[in-house]
Design an enzyme around this catalytic site. Sequence first.
Site, PDB file in Angstrom:
ATOM      1  N   HIS A 134      13.511  -1.030   7.455  1.00 23.06           N
ATOM      2  CA  HIS A 134      14.088   0.300   7.682  1.00 23.06           C
ATOM      3  C   HIS A 134      14.855   0.751   6.446  1.00 23.06           C
ATOM      4  O   HIS A 134      15.726   0.041   5.949  1.00 23.06           O
ATOM      5  CB  HIS A 134      15.028   0.281   8.889  1.00 23.06           C
ATOM      6  CG  HIS A 134      14.369  -0.134  10.161  1.00 23.06           C
ATOM      7  ND1 HIS A 134      14.097  -1.451  10.461  1.00 23.06           N
ATOM      8  CD2 HIS A 134      13.912   0.597  11.205  1.00 23.06           C
ATOM      9  CE1 HIS A 134      13.502  -1.517  11.651  1.00 23.06           C
ATOM     10  NE2 HIS A 134      13.381  -0.288  12.118  1.00 23.06           N
ATOM     11  N   LYS A 187       5.704  -2.812  10.333  1.00 23.82           N
ATOM     12  CA  LYS A 187       6.498  -1.627  10.668  1.00 23.82           C
ATOM     13  C   LYS A 187       7.349  -1.218   9.467  1.00 23.82           C
ATOM     14  O   LYS A 187       8.134  -2.018   8.951  1.00 23.82           O
ATOM     15  CB  LYS A 187       7.416  -1.865  11.871  1.00 23.82           C
ATOM     16  CG  LYS A 187       8.267  -0.625  12.202  1.00 23.82           C
ATOM     17  CD  LYS A 187       9.278  -0.872  13.302  1.00 23.82           C
ATOM     18  CE  LYS A 187      10.162   0.363  13.513  1.00 23.82           C
ATOM     19  NZ  LYS A 187      11.244   0.132  14.488  1.00 23.82           N
ATOM     20  N   LYS A 232       8.932  34.004   3.990  1.00 18.53           N
ATOM     21  CA  LYS A 232       7.839  34.967   4.071  1.00 18.53           C
ATOM     22  C   LYS A 232       7.391  35.471   2.690  1.00 18.53           C
ATOM     23  O   LYS A 232       6.201  35.699   2.463  1.00 18.53           O
ATOM     24  CB  LYS A 232       8.243  36.154   4.957  1.00 18.53           C
ATOM     25  CG  LYS A 232       8.405  35.792   6.430  1.00 18.53           C
ATOM     26  CD  LYS A 232       8.921  36.987   7.224  1.00 18.53           C
ATOM     27  CE  LYS A 232       9.133  36.616   8.690  1.00 18.53           C
ATOM     28  NZ  LYS A 232       7.874  36.527   9.422  1.00 18.53           N
ATOM     29  N   ASP A 270       3.580  41.048  11.341  1.00 13.19           N
ATOM     30  CA  ASP A 270       4.909  41.227  11.939  1.00 13.19           C
ATOM     31  C   ASP A 270       5.114  42.659  12.438  1.00 13.19           C
ATOM     32  O   ASP A 270       5.664  42.883  13.526  1.00 13.19           O
ATOM     33  CB  ASP A 270       6.003  40.911  10.915  1.00 13.19           C
ATOM     34  CG  ASP A 270       6.269  39.423  10.767  1.00 13.19           C
ATOM     35  OD1 ASP A 270       5.860  38.661  11.653  1.00 13.19           O
ATOM     36  OD2 ASP A 270       6.896  39.035   9.770  1.00 13.19           O
TER      37      ASP A 270
END
Length: 426
Positions: free
Chosen positions: A144, A171, A315, A353
């Site tokens: 981890h 893992k 955007k 939009d």
Amino acid sequence: MTLGSVSLTSMDLQSTDEMRRNSTLICAPIMAESVDQMLIQMKRAKELGADIAEVRVDFLKSFSPRNDLETLIKQGPLPTLITYRPKWEGGQYDGDENKRQKALQLAMELGADFIDIELKVAQEFYNFIQGKKPEKVKIIVSSHNYECTPSIKDIGDLAVRIQATGADIVKIATTALDITDNARMFHIIANLQVPVIGLVMGERGLMSRVLAAKYGAFLTFGSIEAGVVSAPGQPTIKDLLELYNFRQIGADTKVYGVIGNPVGHSKSPLLYNAAFKHVGFNGIYLPLLVDSVANFISTYSSPDFAGYSYTIPHKEDGLKCCNEVDPIAKEIGAISCMIRRPVDGKLKGYNVDYLGAIKAIEEALGASNGAPASVSPLAGKLFVVVGAGGAGKAIAYGAYEKGARVVVANRTFGEKLHLLCHLFYT
């Protein structure tokens, strides 16, 4: 059922009648403070659709290894993964290491399906058990990283080190500093020739948990309830199964999503995933917390990453990343969605939009205006737009096209002037 070299024939897998399109299991972390509470949580996890219960015995306030493990393993309604995580690897246990490893050995003897041992002490553990491992039990050797996601080379080298210990399952869990970090984990999962659990923690790592099924990971984790997680960014079992239609994700599933920052509030995944499921479309729609649109687009260039919606503040940045822009979107100066063309992989941007917003305003005004159907009720009206960002530009454009007199109120004069000039002089 098998996945790699790990037999799952003894597993009480859920949803066998659903024609699941992947073998990736859903594992529910069980983190209660008493054995009785853990059994209740395990039962709930099974009801929700989990395949495995990760029993975090380091969370128990009072742990009597033989009695408690026997009860949890024998009475639990799901196959068990026993984890006794020490504090030095992000867990709760802060005691004698020899006692911890002895408890994990006992869990194997009592019939646990899986145990988790950390890479740091894996070789010590294998020496400790001296090869005395029941054939049924599979050992997960884990690592981890709570700070970052290393390079592909470093993760690959780490995977080789884990394999070298004799692990049945590899893992690796890392931390996402950017959404592009997930791509490195996907590469490892797809190319490692052994069963692997590869997860990227944090909100920017959510896609690694959902797309684990696409890339063939051994399992992913899903919490029993929102907010009660064993690692940051963990979705709920309910969201995996109901929102993301997890069982139906396959290697050929197309990936869509909403690009924004922030993005967790967006309702788009609820709408699109439900629509995909209803019509039987093989796609998944994700919330994508993106810092740099350009980095995201260049990283996820595969044809499988097929299209995106755009929300604040991206955007306008999205428009810059298009190979081609629809004329209306070009006039507005921002896009609301982007599609990857299957034939050549080129990205085309659109802006819709203004359609929904203007239509809703027209419908609200129409009944009281008395204007002919051929004339917009916005014609001649004073139309005030607050904000000159991507959404503001789209709505201002739509109102102007309908004949309204547009006024823009914005925090900075430069953006307002640019928008007004764009509307009136193009």
